[in-house]
Structures are given as C-alpha cells and as structure tokens.
Design a protein around this motif. Structure first.
Motif, PDB file in Angstrom:
ATOM      1  N   PRO A  97       0.834  -1.199   0.000  1.00  0.00           N
ATOM      2  CA  PRO A  97       0.000   0.000   0.000  1.00  0.00           C
ATOM      3  C   PRO A  97       0.873   1.255   0.000  1.00  0.00           C
ATOM      4  CG  PRO A  97      -0.837  -1.596   1.574  1.00  0.00           C
ATOM      5  CD  PRO A  97       0.482  -2.117   1.110  1.00  0.00           C
ATOM      6  N   TRP A  98       0.417   2.296  -0.672  1.00  0.00           N
ATOM      7  CA  TRP A  98       1.199   3.519  -0.825  1.00  0.00           C
ATOM      8  C   TRP A  98       1.608   4.111   0.523  1.00  0.00           C
ATOM      9  CZ3 TRP A  98       3.238   5.278  -5.259  1.00  0.00           C
ATOM     10  CH2 TRP A  98       3.785   6.573  -5.275  1.00  0.00           C
ATOM     11  N   GLU A  99       0.757   3.966   1.506  1.00  0.00           N
ATOM     12  CA  GLU A  99       1.014   4.595   2.802  1.00  0.00           C
ATOM     13  C   GLU A  99       2.068   3.846   3.609  1.00  0.00           C
ATOM     14  OE1 GLU A  99      -1.947   3.578   1.712  1.00  0.00           O
ATOM     15  OE2 GLU A  99      -2.708   5.526   1.015  1.00  0.00           O
ATOM     16  N   GLU A 100       2.377   2.623   3.216  1.00  0.00           N
ATOM     17  CA  GLU A 100       3.338   1.822   3.984  1.00  0.00           C
ATOM     18  C   GLU A 100       4.775   2.083   3.517  1.00  0.00           C
ATOM     19  OE1 GLU A 100       2.339  -2.286   4.087  1.00  0.00           O
ATOM     20  OE2 GLU A 100       0.337  -1.947   4.948  1.00  0.00           O
ATOM     21  N   HIS A 101       5.705   1.367   4.141  1.00  0.00           N
ATOM     22  CA  HIS A 101       7.114   1.485   3.782  1.00  0.00           C
ATOM     23  C   HIS A 101       7.303   1.134   2.309  1.00  0.00           C
ATOM     24  CE1 HIS A 101      11.467   0.562   3.807  1.00  0.00           C
ATOM     25  NE2 HIS A 101      11.506   1.424   4.804  1.00  0.00           N
ATOM     26  N   PRO A 102       8.245   1.781   1.603  1.00  0.00           N
ATOM     27  CA  PRO A 102       8.456   1.463   0.185  1.00  0.00           C
ATOM     28  C   PRO A 102       8.728  -0.022  -0.048  1.00  0.00           C
ATOM     29  CG  PRO A 102       9.652   3.455   0.761  1.00  0.00           C
ATOM     30  CD  PRO A 102       9.109   2.890   2.049  1.00  0.00           C
ATOM     31  N   PRO A 103       8.290  -0.560  -1.184  1.00  0.00           N
ATOM     32  CA  PRO A 103       8.533  -1.973  -1.500  1.00  0.00           C
ATOM     33  C   PRO A 103      10.014  -2.223  -1.762  1.00  0.00           C
ATOM     34  CG  PRO A 103       7.671  -0.843  -3.410  1.00  0.00           C
ATOM     35  CD  PRO A 103       7.608   0.149  -2.284  1.00  0.00           C
ATOM     36  N   LYS A 104      10.412  -3.496  -1.795  1.00  0.00           N
ATOM     37  CA  LYS A 104      11.810  -3.840  -2.069  1.00  0.00           C
ATOM     38  C   LYS A 104      12.044  -3.823  -3.578  1.00  0.00           C
ATOM     39  CE  LYS A 104      14.412  -5.848   0.686  1.00  0.00           C
ATOM     40  NZ  LYS A 104      15.290  -6.751   1.461  1.00  0.00           N
ATOM     41  N   ILE A 105      11.781  -2.644  -4.142  1.00  0.00           N
ATOM     42  CA  ILE A 105      11.972  -2.397  -5.569  1.00  0.00           C
ATOM     43  C   ILE A 105      12.778  -1.109  -5.692  1.00  0.00           C
ATOM     44  CG2 ILE A 105      10.848  -1.840  -7.758  1.00  0.00           C
ATOM     45  CD1 ILE A 105       8.422  -3.411  -6.827  1.00  0.00           C
ATOM     46  N   HIS A 106      13.779  -1.130  -6.534  1.00  0.00           N
ATOM     47  CA  HIS A 106      14.615   0.056  -6.737  1.00  0.00           C
ATOM     48  C   HIS A 106      14.859   0.258  -8.225  1.00  0.00           C
ATOM     49  CE1 HIS A 106      16.006   0.238  -2.421  1.00  0.00           C
ATOM     50  NE2 HIS A 106      15.675  -1.034  -2.517  1.00  0.00           N
ATOM     51  N   ILE A 107      14.981   1.522  -8.614  1.00  0.00           N
ATOM     52  CA  ILE A 107      15.433   1.882  -9.959  1.00  0.00           C
ATOM     53  C   ILE A 107      16.741   2.647  -9.804  1.00  0.00           C
ATOM     54  CG2 ILE A 107      14.951   3.235 -12.031  1.00  0.00           C
ATOM     55  CD1 ILE A 107      11.986   2.697 -11.551  1.00  0.00           C
ATOM     56  N   VAL A 108      17.741   2.257 -10.573  1.00  0.00           N
ATOM     57  CA  VAL A 108      19.068   2.853 -10.446  1.00  0.00           C
ATOM     58  C   VAL A 108      19.643   3.049 -11.835  1.00  0.00           C
ATOM     59  CG1 VAL A 108      20.216   0.606 -10.236  1.00  0.00           C
ATOM     60  CG2 VAL A 108      21.335   2.639  -9.307  1.00  0.00           C
ATOM     61  N   GLY A 109      20.521   4.032 -11.988  1.00  0.00           N
ATOM     62  CA  GLY A 109      21.152   4.186 -13.288  1.00  0.00           C
ATOM     63  C   GLY A 109      22.095   5.360 -13.374  1.00  0.00           C
ATOM     64  N   ASN A 110      23.122   5.187 -14.182  1.00  0.00           N
ATOM     65  CA  ASN A 110      24.017   6.266 -14.579  1.00  0.00           C
ATOM     66  C   ASN A 110      23.450   6.836 -15.871  1.00  0.00           C
ATOM     67  OD1 ASN A 110      26.205   7.957 -15.118  1.00  0.00           O
ATOM     68  ND2 ASN A 110      27.384   6.315 -16.083  1.00  0.00           N
ATOM     69  N   LEU A 111      22.575   7.820 -15.738  1.00  0.00           N
ATOM     70  CA  LEU A 111      21.806   8.311 -16.878  1.00  0.00           C
ATOM     71  C   LEU A 111      22.648   9.133 -17.834  1.00  0.00           C
ATOM     72  CD1 LEU A 111      18.530   9.543 -15.117  1.00  0.00           C
ATOM     73  CD2 LEU A 111      18.928   7.342 -16.215  1.00  0.00           C
ATOM     74  N   PRO A 112      22.459   8.940 -19.141  1.00  0.00           N
ATOM     75  CA  PRO A 112      23.053   9.872 -20.099  1.00  0.00           C
ATOM     76  C   PRO A 112      22.504  11.273 -19.838  1.00  0.00           C
ATOM     77  CG  PRO A 112      22.215   7.906 -21.212  1.00  0.00           C
ATOM     78  CD  PRO A 112      21.710   7.859 -19.808  1.00  0.00           C
ATOM     79  N   PHE A 113      23.372  12.260 -19.794  1.00  0.00           N
ATOM     80  CA  PHE A 113      22.934  13.610 -19.457  1.00  0.00           C
ATOM     81  C   PHE A 113      21.861  14.116 -20.413  1.00  0.00           C
ATOM     82  CE2 PHE A 113      27.311  14.629 -17.392  1.00  0.00           C
ATOM     83  CZ  PHE A 113      26.953  13.865 -16.292  1.00  0.00           C
TER      84      PHE A 113
END
Length: 330
Positions: A120-136
């Motif tokens: 649920p949105w109100e709870e602690h964030p899920p164990k999902i992450h997005i990461v990246g060295n983005l091209p500028f």
C-alpha cells in the motif's frame, strides 16, 4: 554474493570494442570504489530486492548490484552493442538477471516486477529500486516522465513508493534540491520536491568517467512522498510551474500572465489574488506552498472559464483546440 571470475570492465570494453558514442551521451563509470558507493547509497540492505538498472552500458554498476545480493536485476539498454557483455554477466549471475533492449523513455515497467512485492502507498516502500548512470541528454525528460508516473501511481509505482537512485549532471542535481531564494531553484526543484524526498548523496568528479565529460556528476536519491505537497493533477502543476519559470529572474506575475490569453487582463490578477501571492516575487523565491496555492487558483479560474485550460501562449496555432467561452452566470 561473489560472481565467478570475469574480465574487468576495461577489458570488456576492449574485447567487445565498446567505444562511447557522443550522440548517446555515453560516459562509462569505471572506478569500482565509486560504483560500489553508488550501490550502497541505494540503502543498507539490497538482499532480496528487485532492481531495475537503466542504461547499464558495459555493466560497471551491474556487477556491484549483483554482488549486493539482489533477488533479481532487470537492465534496460538502448545500445545493442552492450548486449553480449550483459549476457556474460547474466550467465555469471545464475539467471538472476534479465536484459531488455529498448529505449527507457518508452519502456513500460508494469510487468518486470512480481505483484507479490506490492505494498500500500502509505506503507514502507517496497523492495523495488530503480538505479542508473543516466546519459545527461535524457536525464531531465526522463525524470519528469517518472514524476508523472509517481503522481499517477502507475508503471513502477503501481507497486508502491518505489525508490530511485540516479546520476545527473551536477548542476541538474543541484537544481533538484535547491530551496527558495537559491539561484539554482527551477522548474525541476518544484516538480521533484513536491512529489519526493530528494537527497543529493555525493558528487562524482568528471575525471572518473571514460571519456571524461566537461562537467561533474552527482548521485541523487528519490523517495516518493506518502502525500504530495501540491494536491492537484500533475498536468496542472507542471503547466503552472513551467509558465511561472518562463521568466525566472522577473516578477512572477510575468509568467502567470502567459497562462491566459492576452485580452484576459483580469485573470492573472484574479489568480494572484486567489493565491494570496506577492506579484513582485521572483519565481525562484516562491515556496512549494505558494506554488500549491497558485495551482489551486488556476484550477478555480479554469473551472469557471471552460477552454482556458487548453490555452498555450507559445503555440496558439498548433496547440490543442482552444476556444474561450465567457464565464457562466453562476
């Protein structure tokens, strides 16, 4: 969780002849101390997490992610030259890694994470992450697109308050965390801060990249807020903020005027009065609360004057069909 012996990233680049392509803004981060520090900045414990890495390139961040014990890693890479080297990592990971060839600006995150991770949105964030060295070159349009998805709670955010850890040009990162009165404060400051808790984790010297860009980079961590600081639709917020920052060094009333047809001289004044804003304040001096009041005032005027919402002052010929209607007698 150690991987079996593999060629170094420098060796991978040499073996597969993976020179950077300038038009794709490719700058490889090869310093393992920095790549491990970036992974640690995502959170204390990634064991059991599902992670999506955008723009992995030769895999310099991919390796420490796999070694951190993630349950599954999905990578999205536009440049097909990197696919063979990523397949090498996937095989070494023991099938803990999936590779998607495509443009992250058009990628749909709906299906890459298991539904069992949803919270649920109100709870602690899920164990999902997005990461990246983005091209500028794609970082700004991409983060705006993701802020829209956070506001609508779709794509990677249908699972809950999914966190992001991303690299940006240092100047762009500083804009995202800039506070009122800061000369760096911009549209990005409002659009990220009203939806997320934004933290600049550390700065990466440009010389750490190959080839080295002319500017430094910075790692920024985003955690979506339980409640946005501006409680109005994303498209309304984006439009009001964009127009107000059209003339960031001038009084905010100048940008507000561009929200309305030139002949409607009373509407900007009405919006300023409803929002209780000092019209001589410059855009970078406005607080998020003041922007929230401006959005509410704009919506109220649009409600009373159908058609105003579709007015675009820079492109009247090609903008969506716009026809001003006089206010109703209500």
């Amino acid at each position: 969780m150690h991987l079996p012996p593999l060629p170094t990233i420098r060796e991978i680049i040499r073996i597969y002849k993976l020179g950077s392509i300038k038009r794709l803004s490719q700058n490889f981060l090869l310093d393992t101390n920095i790549t491990h520090k970036l992974v640690r900045s995502m959170g204390r414990n990634l064991t059991g997490a599902h992670v999506c890495e955008v723009g992995p390139g030769p895999g310099s961040i991919t390796r420490p992610l796999l070694e951190a014990g993630v349950e599954h890693l999905s990578v999205i890479e536009l440049d097909k030259r990197f696919i063979p080297s990523l397949q090498l990592l996937s095989k070494a990971s023991g099938s803990r890694m999936s590779i998607y060839h495509g443009d992250v600006l058009r990628f749909n995150f709906d299906q890459i994470f298991p539904d069992t991770l949803s919270r649920p949105w109100e709870e602690h964030p899920p164990k999902i992450h997005i990461v990246g060295n983005l091209p500028f070159g794609v970082s700004t349009p991409l983060i705006i697109r993701w802020m829209n998805a956070i506001a609508d709670r779709n794509q990677a955010w249908r699972y809950g308050r999914t966190r992001l850890t991303l690299t940006f040009q240092k100047e762009v990162a500083e804009r995202m965390i800039a506070q009122p009165e800061d000369e760096q404060r911009s549209r990005l400051s409002i659009m990220t801060q009203y939806l997320c808790d934004v933290n600049l984790k550390f700065v990466i010297n440009g010389r750490s990249f190959v080839p080295p860009p002319e500017v430094d980079a910075a790692v920024v961590h985003f955690t979506p807020r339980v409640e946005p600081l501006i409680p109005y639709p994303f498209k309304v917020v984006e439009k009001v903020v964009r127009h107000v920052f059209q003339f960031r060094q001038k009084m905010c009333k100048r940008g507000i005027q561009t929200l309305f047809p030139p002949e409607q001289v009373s509407m900007p004044k009405e919006m300023i009065a409803l929002a209780e804003i000092d019209p001589e304040t410059r855009s970078f001096q406005l607080t998020i609360d003041e922007f929230s009041r401006l959005c509410g005032a704009y919506m109220e005027i649009c409600r009373k004057n159908p058609g105003i919402i579709d007015y675009y002052f820079r492109d009247e010929e090609n903008a969506p069909s716009w026809k001003y209607q006089r206010p109703s007698s209500i």
